[in-house]
Scaffold this active site. Sequence first.
Site, PDB file in Angstrom:
ATOM      1  N   HIS A 203       0.812  -1.222   0.000  1.00  0.00           N
ATOM      2  CA  HIS A 203       0.000   0.000   0.000  1.00  0.00           C
ATOM      3  C   HIS A 203       0.847   1.275   0.000  1.00  0.00           C
ATOM      4  O   HIS A 203       0.445   2.298  -0.547  1.00  0.00           O
ATOM      5  CB  HIS A 203      -0.974   0.008   1.188  1.00  0.00           C
ATOM      6  CG  HIS A 203      -0.315   0.093   2.529  1.00  0.00           C
ATOM      7  ND1 HIS A 203       0.250  -1.002   3.151  1.00  0.00           N
ATOM      8  CD2 HIS A 203      -0.124   1.143   3.383  1.00  0.00           C
ATOM      9  CE1 HIS A 203       0.745  -0.637   4.312  1.00  0.00           C
ATOM     10  NE2 HIS A 203       0.529   0.664   4.484  1.00  0.00           N
ATOM     11  N   ASP A 204       2.027   1.223   0.590  1.00  0.00           N
ATOM     12  CA  ASP A 204       2.892   2.412   0.656  1.00  0.00           C
ATOM     13  C   ASP A 204       4.116   2.305  -0.242  1.00  0.00           C
ATOM     14  O   ASP A 204       5.126   2.969   0.003  1.00  0.00           O
ATOM     15  CB  ASP A 204       3.346   2.655   2.102  1.00  0.00           C
ATOM     16  CG  ASP A 204       2.329   3.460   2.900  1.00  0.00           C
ATOM     17  OD1 ASP A 204       1.480   4.137   2.279  1.00  0.00           O
ATOM     18  OD2 ASP A 204       2.380   3.417   4.147  1.00  0.00           O
ATOM     19  N   LYS A 207       6.182   5.345  -1.434  1.00  0.00           N
ATOM     20  CA  LYS A 207       7.117   6.102  -0.588  1.00  0.00           C
ATOM     21  C   LYS A 207       8.556   5.972  -1.084  1.00  0.00           C
ATOM     22  O   LYS A 207       9.430   6.730  -0.650  1.00  0.00           O
ATOM     23  CB  LYS A 207       7.013   5.639   0.860  1.00  0.00           C
ATOM     24  CG  LYS A 207       5.729   6.120   1.538  1.00  0.00           C
ATOM     25  CD  LYS A 207       5.683   5.744   3.012  1.00  0.00           C
ATOM     26  CE  LYS A 207       4.438   6.301   3.685  1.00  0.00           C
ATOM     27  NZ  LYS A 207       4.360   5.929   5.113  1.00  0.00           N
ATOM     28  N   HIS A 258      -6.071   4.032  -0.482  1.00  0.00           N
ATOM     29  CA  HIS A 258      -6.105   3.784   0.957  1.00  0.00           C
ATOM     30  C   HIS A 258      -6.071   5.069   1.791  1.00  0.00           C
ATOM     31  O   HIS A 258      -6.227   5.016   3.020  1.00  0.00           O
ATOM     32  CB  HIS A 258      -4.982   2.828   1.384  1.00  0.00           C
ATOM     33  CG  HIS A 258      -3.610   3.417   1.352  1.00  0.00           C
ATOM     34  ND1 HIS A 258      -2.907   3.632   0.186  1.00  0.00           N
ATOM     35  CD2 HIS A 258      -2.786   3.837   2.355  1.00  0.00           C
ATOM     36  CE1 HIS A 258      -1.725   4.142   0.463  1.00  0.00           C
ATOM     37  NE2 HIS A 258      -1.619   4.288   1.769  1.00  0.00           N
TER      38      HIS A 258
END
Length: 350
Positions: A203-204, A207, A258
């Site tokens: 989900h990240d 980054k 999200h």
Amino acid sequence: MRVLVIDDSRSSATVIAQRVEAIAGVTATVCLDPQVALAQCAETEFDLVLVDYVMPKLDGIEVLTALRALERYRLVPMIMIASTLDVEVKRRAIQAGATDFLSKPCDWIEFQARVRNLLTLRQAQIDLGDRARKLTADVASATEKLVAREEEIIWRLARAIEYRDGTTGDHVSRVAEICRLMAEELGLGPERARILYLAAPLHDIGKIGVCDAILQKPGRLTDEEMALMRRHVEFGADILRDASTEVVRVAAVVARTHHEKWDGSGYPAGLSGAEIPIEGRIVAVADVFDALCSERPYKPAWPVEKAQAEIIACSGGHFDPACIEAFLACWPQIAALAQGEKQGDMIEAA
């Protein structure tokens, strides 16, 4: 190869069996009672059945009909033998499942040729089935290996993202497990829950495109820094777009949605309610809860009960109320996950 001879005449059945066993590699079993023969076939799979037409209790057509109703005899060749085989009897026999016909008294050269040919076809059928089963097993094994490799790559990449984010904890694995629990509670089914479990750790992933000075800043971010931080959603969706596998396609949805909120105040698209894919709504709850329970450069870890209260307070605003209900239904398992991490931290520190 095993042949079953069903004939109420002992002398006739014996002669037929002898002629069958004159063929190399073939054994014959004689049964004088058709009902007993059916019971025997329910337990044993013969490779060829020779059945007389005129018999007490059940005639040959009734025997054929009963045998074809058995799954294991759906493709087994069957020969009907009769003193007279008029057109109507043949028609009924074909409808019942007869593969071939022979007239009494038999021409034994023709008889053995017919039997040998049908047993050859039967052996080819068995070999083909074996090859099909082996191919199916090989495909299943290869697919299993591919799935395992895909999962390994996902988890290693997710772990790399954790390090990039300045942490070495198990945030992504806890988020994944919470998502799986909630998905099953919401009725998404085991397969969709499994896919979300594998997609959630990414989900990240966006980054990767955010600089360390922002990711690891110990204090609050400025508005400009926050705008840059929020671009991780855009980066993540771009990294995962146009995927060929379902897991990565769902991961792209999760990465993009999200941070959307139920009331429409989230980002990047300001989606609200059911406009937000259910996967994104589930990950939003799991991600925020575990982030609250985890230590970050800009904040200490919250107690589990305080984090739960915050999640409940945001129902209908930040979070989908149905997802919060699922979250609470799974609370014992979720609390155990969060508390297990805290206990692990304490042991490691000691």
